[in-house]
Design a protein around this motif. Structure first.
Motif, PDB file in Angstrom:
ATOM      1  N   VAL A  28       0.830  -1.209   0.000  1.00  0.00           N
ATOM      2  CA  VAL A  28       0.000   0.000   0.000  1.00  0.00           C
ATOM      3  C   VAL A  28       0.860   1.253   0.000  1.00  0.00           C
ATOM      4  O   VAL A  28       2.063   1.222   0.293  1.00  0.00           O
ATOM      5  N   ASN A  29       0.229   2.348  -0.329  1.00  0.00           N
ATOM      6  CA  ASN A  29       0.846   3.656  -0.211  1.00  0.00           C
ATOM      7  C   ASN A  29       1.208   3.895   1.262  1.00  0.00           C
ATOM      8  O   ASN A  29       0.345   3.770   2.138  1.00  0.00           O
ATOM      9  N   LEU A  32      -1.103   5.635   3.791  1.00  0.00           N
ATOM     10  CA  LEU A  32      -2.277   4.988   4.377  1.00  0.00           C
ATOM     11  C   LEU A  32      -2.105   4.794   5.878  1.00  0.00           C
ATOM     12  O   LEU A  32      -3.079   4.845   6.636  1.00  0.00           O
ATOM     13  N   ARG A  33      -0.880   4.596   6.315  1.00  0.00           N
ATOM     14  CA  ARG A  33      -0.628   4.278   7.723  1.00  0.00           C
ATOM     15  C   ARG A  33      -0.805   5.466   8.637  1.00  0.00           C
ATOM     16  O   ARG A  33      -0.774   5.329   9.854  1.00  0.00           O
ATOM     17  N   LYS A  35      -3.660   6.816   8.551  1.00  0.00           N
ATOM     18  CA  LYS A  35      -5.095   6.687   8.808  1.00  0.00           C
ATOM     19  C   LYS A  35      -5.493   5.340   9.407  1.00  0.00           C
ATOM     20  O   LYS A  35      -6.526   5.242  10.077  1.00  0.00           O
ATOM     21  N   MET A 140      -4.310   3.458  -1.753  1.00  0.00           N
ATOM     22  CA  MET A 140      -4.816   3.603  -0.392  1.00  0.00           C
ATOM     23  C   MET A 140      -6.218   3.039  -0.182  1.00  0.00           C
ATOM     24  O   MET A 140      -6.556   2.620   0.930  1.00  0.00           O
ATOM     25  N   SER A 141      -7.017   3.033  -1.240  1.00  0.00           N
ATOM     26  CA  SER A 141      -8.424   2.705  -1.068  1.00  0.00           C
ATOM     27  C   SER A 141      -9.049   2.341  -2.402  1.00  0.00           C
ATOM     28  O   SER A 141      -8.463   2.561  -3.467  1.00  0.00           O
ATOM     29  N   TYR A 182     -10.855   1.443   2.797  1.00  0.00           N
ATOM     30  CA  TYR A 182      -9.404   1.623   2.852  1.00  0.00           C
ATOM     31  C   TYR A 182      -8.716   0.266   2.927  1.00  0.00           C
ATOM     32  O   TYR A 182      -9.213  -0.670   3.566  1.00  0.00           O
ATOM     33  N   TYR A 185      -3.477  -2.183   6.446  1.00  0.00           N
ATOM     34  CA  TYR A 185      -2.210  -1.552   6.821  1.00  0.00           C
ATOM     35  C   TYR A 185      -1.021  -2.228   6.152  1.00  0.00           C
ATOM     36  O   TYR A 185      -0.110  -1.565   5.653  1.00  0.00           O
TER      37      TYR A 185
END
Length: 235
Positions: A28-29, A32-33, A35, A140-141, A182, A185
């Protein structure tokens, strides 16, 4: 700002009817972490934004898309978003994992936008959207990408966007969407990625029309991606 033709040309470069992911573990990007935590729950993440609240019928329809994604590809997603929080973002403002970093900015945003809201200069309007496709949004989503149905709808939308952009300008253009879920993680496996692509490609055959009005346009604050609070309407 972009005109309608430029907008359509840009979104066509990345909003496609078929989702594909690399046949390998999906990373993931890293943003993202900010959020989502390592337990795949939403962490404290503060900010303010201007959004269109969805009509009840649209919340139900979009919620059905979320149901399908989690049923068919739940291994890809973190904590589920509440249906009541599904919305169309008009314009992001400030955000941070540390509220003290943005407290003054949010106060400024709130006061300036309130002046616009009380001025009567924001025209009451109805804007019609049609769904485009479910897409991977910057790693991210998964979001439901939207486009205004007509040039007139786009012009009304971008006029509202311009008002908020005068408060805090963004370095990227408007891409209307509704966030559906989303990612986890830690990312997810190639097998889960295949399940996600199958689900998205099937759901992309479904088209929705969503009509919003400026009566549903709000300045809101949030404490994480599942807790939004109305502060005041803009009209």
């Amino acid at each position: 700002m972009e005109n309608y033709e430029q907008f359509l040309k840009r979104i066509q470069t990345f909003e496609q009817p078929v989702m594909t992911l690399p046949n390998e573990y999906f990373s993931v990007n890293p943003a993202l972490r900010d959020k989502v935590d390592s337990s795949n729950r939403f962490r404290r993440f503060y900010g303010d934004t201007v959004i269109f609240e969805l009509p009840d019928e649209a919340k139900t329809q979009v919620g059905e898309l979320v149901n399908a994604l989690y049923a068919e590809a739940g291994g890809c997603f973190a904590e589920r978003l509440k249906n009541d929080n599904l919305h169309i973002t008009l314009h992001d403002l400030s955000n941070s994992g540390n509220v003290s970093e943005i407290g003054e900015d949010m106060f400024r945003n709130e006061i300036i936008l309130l002046k616009y809201a009380c001025s009567g200069k924001i025209d009451k309007n109805t804007i019609c959207f049609e769904s485009n496709y479910l897409i991977n949004m910057v790693g991210m989503s998964v979001v439901l990408a939207l486009r205004p149905k007509t040039k007139e709808d786009y012009d009304k939308l971008i006029s509202l966007y311009g008002v908020v952009d005068c408060v805090r300008a963004l370095p990227y253009p408007l891409t209307p969407h509704i966030t559906l879920g989303y990612f986890k993680y830690e990312g997810f496996s190639a097998e889960d990625g295949e399940r996600l692509c199958r689900a998205v490609n099937r759901l992309n055959k479904t088209k929705l029309d969503i009509e919003v009005t400026t009566d549903e346009l709000y300045y809101e604050k949030f404490t994480n991606m599942n807790n939004y609070y109305k502060i005041y309407p803009l009209t």
